[in-house]
Design a protein around this motif. Structure first.
Motif, short mmCIF file in Angstrom:
data_model
loop_
_atom_site.label_atom_id
_atom_site.label_comp_id
_atom_site.label_asym_id
_atom_site.label_seq_id
_atom_site.Cartn_x
_atom_site.Cartn_y
_atom_site.Cartn_z
N LYS A 37 0.67 -1.24 0.03
CA LYS A 37 -0.03 -0.16 0.06
C LYS A 37 0.78 1.24 -0.12
O LYS A 37 0.52 2.27 -0.57
N SER A 76 -0.60 8.94 -4.13
CA SER A 76 -0.25 7.68 -4.01
C SER A 76 0.01 6.76 -5.33
O SER A 76 -0.93 6.75 -6.23
N GLU A 109 -6.97 -6.61 -5.66
CA GLU A 109 -6.68 -6.21 -4.44
C GLU A 109 -7.77 -6.37 -3.44
O GLU A 109 -8.98 -6.19 -3.79
N THR A 116 -1.13 -5.34 -3.48
CA THR A 116 -1.98 -5.09 -4.75
C THR A 116 -1.24 -5.81 -5.87
O THR A 116 -0.11 -5.71 -6.13
#
Length: 136
Positions: A37, A76, A109, A116
């Motif tokens: 993550k 992100s 995910e 992921t």
């Protein structure tokens, strides 16, 4: 198997090592990346490493932000990849050149998984040949 993985099976890498699918991922001709993550790459199959010109096990430990050229400041990289499902992204080859790849439409995910899984389809050569991304 590395002793560090046995000592801490709760790490993302330890989690992946317990999956029988890891053997399958390593054998797939499709470039596959497993990312935590926070964007840390915990697994890249040989097809992904070849796509970006890296020798075996040299992608692990990098961040997806090191490899993905389109990461927006403050975002992100994992979120950007998730939003890029089915779209073209720019990845940085080891030699500094750009690799254009489509991100799989199904970015794998689950809420309880620490990683992921993302598949890519390298379309760089097709784009050089004049095809548009719509043709894929």
């Amino acid at each position: 198997m590395d002793d560090r993985r046995r000592e801490n099976p709760d790490t993302a890498l330890g989690y992946l090592d317990r999956l029988p699918a890891l053997v399958l991922l390593a054998r797939l001709p499709v470039p596959v990346l497993a990312v935590e993550k926070d964007g840390a790459v915990v697994h890249a199959n040989p097809a992904f490493e070849r796509m970006l010109g890296y020798p075996a096990d040299r992608v692990r430990g990098r961040t997806i932000g090191d490899l993905l050229q389109t990461v927006s400041p403050g975002r992100s990289a994992v979120a950007e990849l998730r939003e890029s499902a089915g779209k073209l992204v720019a990845l940085e080859h080891r030699d500094g050149s750009t690799v254009r790849a489509l991100v799989s439409k199904s970015v794998l995910e689950r809420r309880d998984d620490p990683v992921t899984l993302i598949c890519f389809h390298d379309v760089t050569e097709q784009l050089w040949d004049g095809l548009s991304a719509r043709d894929f």
